[in-house]
Each structure stands twice: as structure tokens, then as C-alpha cells.
Design an enzyme around this catalytic site. Structure first.
Site, PDB file in Angstrom:
ATOM      1  N   SER A   1     -26.012 -63.626 -12.435  1.00 55.53           N
ATOM      2  CA  SER A   1     -26.622 -62.282 -13.095  1.00 55.53           C
ATOM      3  C   SER A   1     -27.635 -62.157 -14.434  1.00 55.53           C
ATOM      4  CB  SER A   1     -25.618 -60.833 -12.933  1.00 55.53           C
ATOM      5  OG  SER A   1     -26.249 -59.313 -13.071  1.00 55.53           O
TER       6      SER A   1
ATOM      7  N   TYR B   1     -32.608 -59.001 -12.905  1.00 53.19           N
ATOM      8  CA  TYR B   1     -33.225 -57.442 -13.240  1.00 53.19           C
ATOM      9  C   TYR B   1     -35.205 -57.792 -14.970  1.00 53.19           C
ATOM     10  CZ  TYR B   1     -29.027 -55.913 -10.808  1.00 53.19           C
ATOM     11  OH  TYR B   1     -27.882 -55.589 -10.389  1.00 53.19           O
TER      12      TYR B   1
ATOM     13  N   THR C   1     -34.327 -59.414  -7.837  1.00 52.70           N
ATOM     14  CA  THR C   1     -33.882 -58.199  -7.191  1.00 52.70           C
ATOM     15  C   THR C   1     -34.727 -57.361  -7.174  1.00 52.70           C
ATOM     16  OG1 THR C   1     -31.161 -58.989  -7.964  1.00 52.70           O
ATOM     17  CG2 THR C   1     -31.903 -56.153  -7.165  1.00 52.70           C
TER      18      THR C   1
ATOM     19  N   LYS D   1     -35.316 -60.987  -3.310  1.00 48.96           N
ATOM     20  CA  LYS D   1     -33.492 -60.570  -2.644  1.00 48.96           C
ATOM     21  C   LYS D   1     -34.071 -58.918  -3.023  1.00 48.96           C
ATOM     22  CE  LYS D   1     -28.614 -60.280  -3.786  1.00 48.96           C
ATOM     23  NZ  LYS D   1     -28.915 -59.165  -4.334  1.00 48.96           N
TER      24      LYS D   1
ATOM     25  N   HIS E   1     -27.721 -54.620  -1.361  1.00 53.17           N
ATOM     26  CA  HIS E   1     -26.652 -54.781  -2.112  1.00 53.17           C
ATOM     27  C   HIS E   1     -25.702 -54.476  -1.806  1.00 53.17           C
ATOM     28  CE1 HIS E   1     -28.335 -54.703  -6.659  1.00 53.17           C
ATOM     29  NE2 HIS E   1     -26.869 -54.357  -6.650  1.00 53.17           N
TER      30      HIS E   1
END
Length: 390
Positions: A129, A153, A179, A261, A285
Site C-alpha cells: 500500500s 492512492y 485504487t 482497482k 474495498h
């Protein structure tokens, strides 16, 4: 030839000497023990969902209304769970989905590195992440020979986004997982009631704090000198609203495959491919972002049909067992991500605990294929799954 299912023989054999597994082999017991091991502010963040958590719960529950029919008189003595993904030969379809507070799941606050070490132990790739307690470079190094992917992100500041992606590419990650559904956070009562948002307390922001572009945005002042300003700067740049017009830019900043995603509608899958996506990632999610939606597994078949094999289909949300993994493959996934279970393994035992959870999931999947007469993943897909509540 060894199989993942051989784990149960090892467990039973050890039991003859009075040795039982250190960590649970089933999700229910794993979760229960993790609840006792984790501090409340971490547990609620990982365990919780959006709203009344209907979608979070439905993600897992929906697997029960998909059934598979076994085939007999088939030699499944040898099973092959390997896949080809983005030019990589992987030993199984399982991967670790990105979780933003992985770093906080171990007592030493280096859960990101521990998850990477579990990847090295098992051959199960980690999707690291952006939100991390350790720099992405250190996380990738801890993966050893096991490939890893980097989840982005996307910041509002394009130079920062490009810096993060460039660092991931240079570190050796094999794909960028973008994402799409988290430019703003969903309504999460478990976190709102105690006013708990880890990032606003400076947790899991190391990828930003060490980034040269981010430090430039701070005017040359190191984050550790003025944590409040650094956190505020992060908050001001987190969460770019992406549109289809951004695909050209995303494709231009890296040579790595771009995986989108959060795709749940077949029309979005088609458009994603048309605009250059190299992979479709079906996910809601884990029910953390939007409540009241359809379980992710129920949306997978239509998306997979729309993709029609043109690019890989990744999937997560609701995976709790090896049986779930096999069902996701049967319904169209090429690779399947597990989330909360491996987090709980980290909480109980760091890298070894996480590796144990991954091995148990793979063992169950392997044994299901053996018992049901499916020696390959191709056979699983041909068998398919049947909706049993219609």
C-alpha cells in the site's frame, strides 16, 4: 511432488508428538484471537466497514450461495495452481491485497516489512500500500525473490504521484495497482465514534515523508521537525479524483502494467481496457468505502465476461478461506487477493503468523481441488459455480 495440501499431513504428524498449530487454521478462530491481540484503534480500522457494515458482511456471506459440483473418477493426484500474470510465473493465484494499516498490525509497527517477509516465505505476492510505516523500497527488498505490486492512492499533486510511481518502478515492483474508490473515505462509524483516523496522527505516512517531491512541498522542512504541517500537507494532497481522461497520463508515467482497482460494472471494465488498462481489479474495498452495494463475488462473473480474457482479472473482498479462492477462480478471477485474514496473522505472529495463514488458505484450496476432481485451475473454470439461492 509436494502440494500445498501436504500442510495437513504435517499438522497431523506433529500432533502425534503432542505439537498443535501455534496459530489457528480457520478464519473464525483467527479473528477471535486477533481481537484479543490488537489495540482497539487498530482493530476497528481493520475489522470495520462502511455504514452498518452490510456490504462488508455480505461480501463474505455471498460466497455461501455459490456452489460447485464435484467430478469423480478424475485423477487429481497432481494439482497445478500456478498462473501467468503480467509476464510472471506465479506458484498460485493467491496474492495479498493492499491494506493501509498493515504497518500497525505488528507490535514493532513494521507490519509492512513482516508482510513482505511472509511473501518471501510463501511465494505469495504482496500488493504494498501507499500507506505504509516503511518506505516502499524497504518493503520490496523484504519480499526477496517473490514479486510484488505497488498500490497507488493517487495524490492530487501530479509530481508527487509520478515520484511514487517512479520509486516503485525503480524498486522492482511489477505492476501499479491504482485504487479508484478512495479519493474520499466512506462513512465508517467504528472509526468515527472514537474519532480514530491513524493517518491524522502521523501513522503509515512514511512513503510520503521520505519522498523527495513531498519534502519539497514542505519547503525543505523535514516532516520530523514539524509533524503537524507534514500531516496537513498529506491531507491536502491525498485523493485525486480520477476520470477516464487521466488514463493517458497514468500510462505515460511508467512502463509497468496499470491495474485499475474498484471496477465492478462490466461497462467500466470495457472502457478501462479501451483506455489502456493492463488489468481489471474487481473489488468493493472489502465493504469499507460504500455500503448497501452488491457483494463483490456477485459482480465478478459479469465483469469477467466483459473482459473476455483480454487482460487479467484480479479480485478481492470477502475472501476468508481456500474454498473462497477456488470459487472466485471458478467465477472468472485470474488472481485472488486476501486481506483481513493475513492482517490477523500478522497481529498474532508477525511474518510467521502471516505466512501460516497464507499456507492454510492455499492448503484448503489445493485439497478442495483434489477432492472435487479438478487438477488444474483450467478445470476449476470449466466446472464453474452455480448460484444456489435462485
Amino acid at each position: 511432488m509436494p502440494h500445498y495440501g501436504d500442510l495437513q499431513t504435517q499438522i497431523y504428524g506433529a500432533g502425534l508428538s503432542g505439537i498443535v498449530p501455534t496459530y489457528p487454521v480457520d478464519f473464525a478462530t483467527l479473528e477471535k484471537r486477533a481481537q484479543s491481540a490488537l489495540p482497539p484503534h487498530v482493530l476497528t480500522y481493520v475489522q470495520g466497514g462502511c455504514g452498518d457494515e452490510y456490504t462488508r458482511d455480505e461480501n463474505a456471506r455471498a460466497f455461501r450461495h455459490w456452489g460447485m459440483v464435484p467430478r469423480m473418477m478424475v485423477d487429481a493426484t497432481h494439482r497445478d495452481l500456478s498462473i501467468d500474470l503480467f509476464g510472471l510465473k506465479l506458484p498460485s493465484p493467491l496474492f495479498m491485497a493492499p491494506i493501509g494499516v498493515t504497518g500497525m498490525m505488528t507490535q514493532d509497527q513494521h507490519g509492512d516489512v513482516a508482510a513482505a517477509q511472509a511473501a518471501a516465505m510463501t511465494g505469495v505476492p504482496l500488493t504494498a500500500s501507499t500507506l505504509s510505516n516503511d518506505p516502499l523500497e524497504d518493503v520490496k527488498a523484504a519480499c526477496g525473490e517473490t514479486p510484488a505490486f505497488f498500490q497507488l492512492y493517487t495524490p492530487r499533486d501530479k509530481e508527487l504521484a509520478e515520484s511514487l510511481v517512479s520509486r516503485a518502478e525503480n524498486a522492482g515492483y511489477k505492476a501499479i495497482v491504482v485504487t479508484l474508490d478512495t479519493w474520499v473515505t466512506g462513512w465508517r462509524p467504528r472509526d468515527l465514534n472514537p474519532s480514530n483516523f491513524p493517518q491524522l496522527r502521523g501513522h503509515v505516512l512514511q512513503n510520503y515523508f521520505v519522498d523527495p517531491r513531498f519534502r519539497q512541498m514542505l519547503g525543505g522542512r523535514a516532516p520530523e521537525e514539524d509533524l503537524r504541517t507534514a500531516i496537513g500537507t498529506w491531507g491536502a494532497t491525498f485523493g485525486k479524483v480520477l476520470t477516464w481522461d487521466d488514463m493517458a497520463w497514468l500510462k505515460s508515467i511508467t512502463k509497468l502494467p496499470i491495474v485499475l482497482k474498484g471496477i465492478c460494472h462490466p461497462d467500466d471494465a470495457r472502457r478501462a481496457i479501451d483506455t489502456g488498462a493492463d488489468g481489471i481489479y474487481v473489488s468493493n474495498h472489502g465493504g469499507r468505502q460504500a455500503n448497501g452495494g452488491i457483494a463483490a463475488i456477485d459482480m465478478l462473473p459479469e465483469v469477467a465476461d466483459a473482459v473476455a480474457g483480454r487482460v487479467p482479472v484480479l479480485f478481492d473482498s470477502g475472501i476468508r478461506s481456500g474454498t473462497d479462492v477456488v470459487k472466485a477462480i471458478a467465477l472468472g478471477a485470474d488472481a485472488v487477493g486476501v486481506g483481513r485474514p493475513y492482517s490477523y496473522g500478522l497481529a498474532l505472529g508477525g511474518a510467521p503468523g502471516c505466512a501460516h495463514v497464507l499456507k492454510c488458505i492455499l492448503a484448503e484450496a489445493d485439497l478442495l481441488m483434489a477432492v472435487n476432481g479438478w487438477p488444474t485451475l483450467k478445470a476449476v473454470r470449466e466446472a464453474g459455480a452455480i448460484r444456489t439461492d435462485r
